[in-house]
Design a protein around this motif. Structure first.
Motif, PDB file in Angstrom:
ATOM      1  N   MET A 193       0.856  -1.184   0.000  1.00  0.00           N
ATOM      2  CA  MET A 193       0.000   0.000   0.000  1.00  0.00           C
ATOM      3  C   MET A 193       0.898   1.242   0.000  1.00  0.00           C
ATOM      4  O   MET A 193       1.813   1.344   0.805  1.00  0.00           O
ATOM      5  N   SER A 194       0.616   2.183  -0.880  1.00  0.00           N
ATOM      6  CA  SER A 194       1.422   3.401  -0.978  1.00  0.00           C
ATOM      7  C   SER A 194       1.123   4.332   0.198  1.00  0.00           C
ATOM      8  O   SER A 194       0.116   4.183   0.903  1.00  0.00           O
ATOM      9  N   LEU A 195       2.002   5.304   0.397  1.00  0.00           N
ATOM     10  CA  LEU A 195       1.811   6.295   1.448  1.00  0.00           C
ATOM     11  C   LEU A 195       0.500   7.042   1.232  1.00  0.00           C
ATOM     12  O   LEU A 195      -0.272   7.254   2.165  1.00  0.00           O
ATOM     13  N   ARG A 196       0.223   7.405  -0.009  1.00  0.00           N
ATOM     14  CA  ARG A 196      -1.017   8.111  -0.332  1.00  0.00           C
ATOM     15  C   ARG A 196      -2.243   7.267   0.030  1.00  0.00           C
ATOM     16  O   ARG A 196      -3.207   7.775   0.586  1.00  0.00           O
ATOM     17  N   GLU A 197      -2.187   5.967  -0.282  1.00  0.00           N
ATOM     18  CA  GLU A 197      -3.311   5.084   0.041  1.00  0.00           C
ATOM     19  C   GLU A 197      -3.506   4.968   1.549  1.00  0.00           C
ATOM     20  O   GLU A 197      -4.640   4.943   2.033  1.00  0.00           O
ATOM     21  N   LYS A 198      -2.410   4.913   2.294  1.00  0.00           N
ATOM     22  CA  LYS A 198      -2.512   4.843   3.756  1.00  0.00           C
ATOM     23  C   LYS A 198      -3.151   6.102   4.321  1.00  0.00           C
ATOM     24  O   LYS A 198      -3.988   6.049   5.217  1.00  0.00           O
ATOM     25  N   VAL A 199      -2.743   7.258   3.781  1.00  0.00           N
ATOM     26  CA  VAL A 199      -3.305   8.538   4.250  1.00  0.00           C
ATOM     27  C   VAL A 199      -4.789   8.606   3.901  1.00  0.00           C
ATOM     28  O   VAL A 199      -5.608   9.015   4.729  1.00  0.00           O
ATOM     29  N   GLU A 200      -5.139   8.194   2.699  1.00  0.00           N
ATOM     30  CA  GLU A 200      -6.549   8.216   2.278  1.00  0.00           C
ATOM     31  C   GLU A 200      -7.388   7.331   3.199  1.00  0.00           C
ATOM     32  O   GLU A 200      -8.499   7.704   3.596  1.00  0.00           O
ATOM     33  N   LYS A 201      -6.849   6.183   3.564  1.00  0.00           N
ATOM     34  CA  LYS A 201      -7.563   5.284   4.472  1.00  0.00           C
ATOM     35  C   LYS A 201      -7.757   5.937   5.845  1.00  0.00           C
ATOM     36  O   LYS A 201      -8.818   5.832   6.452  1.00  0.00           O
ATOM     37  N   ALA A 202      -6.736   6.630   6.320  1.00  0.00           N
ATOM     38  CA  ALA A 202      -6.840   7.335   7.601  1.00  0.00           C
ATOM     39  C   ALA A 202      -7.902   8.435   7.528  1.00  0.00           C
ATOM     40  O   ALA A 202      -8.666   8.641   8.483  1.00  0.00           O
ATOM     41  N   LEU A 203      -7.970   9.134   6.405  1.00  0.00           N
ATOM     42  CA  LEU A 203      -8.979  10.188   6.240  1.00  0.00           C
ATOM     43  C   LEU A 203     -10.390   9.621   6.255  1.00  0.00           C
ATOM     44  O   LEU A 203     -11.323  10.278   6.728  1.00  0.00           O
ATOM     45  N   GLU A 204     -10.550   8.398   5.755  1.00  0.00           N
ATOM     46  CA  GLU A 204     -11.868   7.766   5.763  1.00  0.00           C
ATOM     47  C   GLU A 204     -12.411   7.627   7.184  1.00  0.00           C
ATOM     48  O   GLU A 204     -13.625   7.652   7.395  1.00  0.00           O
ATOM     49  N   SER A 205     -11.522   7.511   8.156  1.00  0.00           N
ATOM     50  CA  SER A 205     -11.970   7.359   9.541  1.00  0.00           C
ATOM     51  C   SER A 205     -12.515   8.662  10.133  1.00  0.00           C
ATOM     52  O   SER A 205     -13.324   8.629  11.056  1.00  0.00           O
TER      53      SER A 205
END
Length: 75
Positions: free
Chosen positions: A1-13
């Motif tokens: 998982m890319s850094l961008r994908e990890k950040v996007e997942k965190a934003l979903e929360s």
């Protein structure tokens, strides 16, 4: 998982909390130095509490989920 994908997942929360107040957060950029740029939108964009929302809600959620993030900036 890319850094961008990890950040996007965190934003979903945090999005449901922002959306409950008529706002949202948009991921603008994530660079290789760990700097994340976001934009508060909707009612969050002009809210007097936007700085606190960014610092205590969005930034904390991102840094807890993605420790390699160094800074979160609002544009």
């Amino acid at each position: 998982m890319s850094l961008r994908e990890k950040v996007e997942k965190a934003l979903e929360s945090v999005r449901p909390h922002l959306q409950a107040d008529g706002g949202n957060v948009e991921l603008i950029d994530v660079n290789e130095d760990g700097i994340v740029k976001v934009k508060l939108t909707g009612s969050c964009g002009g809210c007097p509490m936007a700085a606190m929302t960014l610092q205590y809600g969005v930034t904390n959620a991102i840094k807890q989920a993605v420790p390699e993030v160094k800074d979160v900036q609002s544009i």
